[in-house]
Design an enzyme around this catalytic site. Structure first.
Site: not given
Length: 240
Positions: A104-105
Site C-alpha cells: 500500500d501507498k
C-alpha cells in the site's frame, strides 16, 4: 494453436492474467474489432487491441525479474493516469514490466516487478505457505498480550487471521511473517488491538530479501530464480 485471451496477454508481457481479466471485464480488450469476454481464445492471425493499442507477439524477450525497494507514497499500479506516484513511472524501466501483488501507498519495502506473466500467476494463485516478512513500528509500547494476540490470529474483515510468527524487536517495533495477504492486513490487525502503525517495511518475499536502498532495484540472481521456481513448482501444478 488457440490461446485464452488472458493467457495471451500474459505471454506477450502486456500484463498478468489477473489484470487481463479485469481489462476484459471493463470492455477494453478487442479481438478482430469485437469486444471480447473471459474465456475467448486467440487464433493465429487474430488482431488484438487493448485500449486501442495493437498487441502483437514478438520474438521471445528475455524474462525480467526485479526486486524493488518501494518508497512511501508510490502506488503499485500500472495505471499511468496516477501521475508521479505510480510505480512504473517512478522506475522508468526501458521495457514493459508490472508489479506482482501490492504494497500500500503508506508502506515501503520489497516488491517484485516482471514481464513474465506466468510467474505472476503462480505467485498470486499460490494460496498460503509463501512467507512475506515485515518490520513494523507502532505508536505505543508493545505488550506481551499484543505479541500473543498477533501470533494467534486477530478478527478482521469478518474472518480470523492465520497463526503467524511475531517477534518484538524494540519497545514499539516488531517483526511479523505472514503467509496470507488480506487487504491492509497488518494495519487492520494492529488497529483491532488498539495500536496504530507508524511505519511498515516489507523485507522479504519467499526467498528474496530486501538488500537495495529505498527507490532502487536489482535483478534476481540466477540462484534466486532457480530457488523461487522450486518453491512455486507445486503451485504451477495446482493451477492452470
Amino acid at each position: 494453436m488457440a490461446t485464452r485471451i488472458n493467457k495471451y496477454l500474459s505471454e506477450v508481457g502486456y500484463c498478468s492474467r489477473r489484470v487481463a481479466d479485469r481489462l476484459i471485464e471493463e470492455g477494453k480488450v478487442v479481438i478482430n474489432g469485437k469486444i471480447t469476454h473471459k474465456g475467448t481464445k486467440v487464433e493465429e492471425g487474430d488482431q488484438v487491441k487493448v485500449d486501442g493499442q495493437r498487441i502483437e507477439k514478438t520474438t521471445k524477450q528475455r524474462n525480467i525479474y526485479l526486486a524493488f525497494n518501494k518508497p512511501v507514497g508510490i502506488v503499485c499500479t500500472t495505471d499511468r493516469r496516477v501521475e508521479h506516484y505510480n510505480i512504473i513511472d517512478f522506475i522508468k524501466y526501458p521495457t514493459r514490466i508490472f508489479p506482482i501483488g501490492r504494497l500500500d501507498k503508506l508502506s515501503e519495502g520489497l516488491i517484485f516487478l516482471t514481464n513474465d506473466g506466468d510467474i505472476v500467476n503462480k505467485i498470486l494463485r499460490a494460496r498460503n505457505h509463501h512467507e512475506k516478512e515485515y518490520i513494523v513500528s507502532v505508536n505505543r509500547p508493545i505488550t506481551r498480550d499484543f505479541i500473543q494476540s498477533m501470533s494467534n490470529g486477530v478478527e478482521i474483515l469478518e474472518t480470523k487471521t492465520k497463526n503467524c510468527f511475531v517477534k518484538q524487536l524494540g519497545a514499539k517495533k516488531f517483526k511479523i511473517i505472514l503467509t496470507q495477504g488480506l487487504n491492509r492486513q497488518i494495519r487492520r490487525m494492529c488497529e483491532s488491538l488498539g495500536y496504530k502503525v507508524k511505519s511498515l517495511r516489507r523485507v522479504r518475499i519467499m526467498n528474496i530479501k530486501l538488500d537495495v536502498p529505498i527507490g532502487k532495484y536489482r535483478e534476481f540472481t540466477k540462484e534466486e530464480i532457480l530457488e523461487l521456481n522450486g518453491l512455486l513448482e507445486n503451485s504451477s501444478k495446482t493451477f492452470d
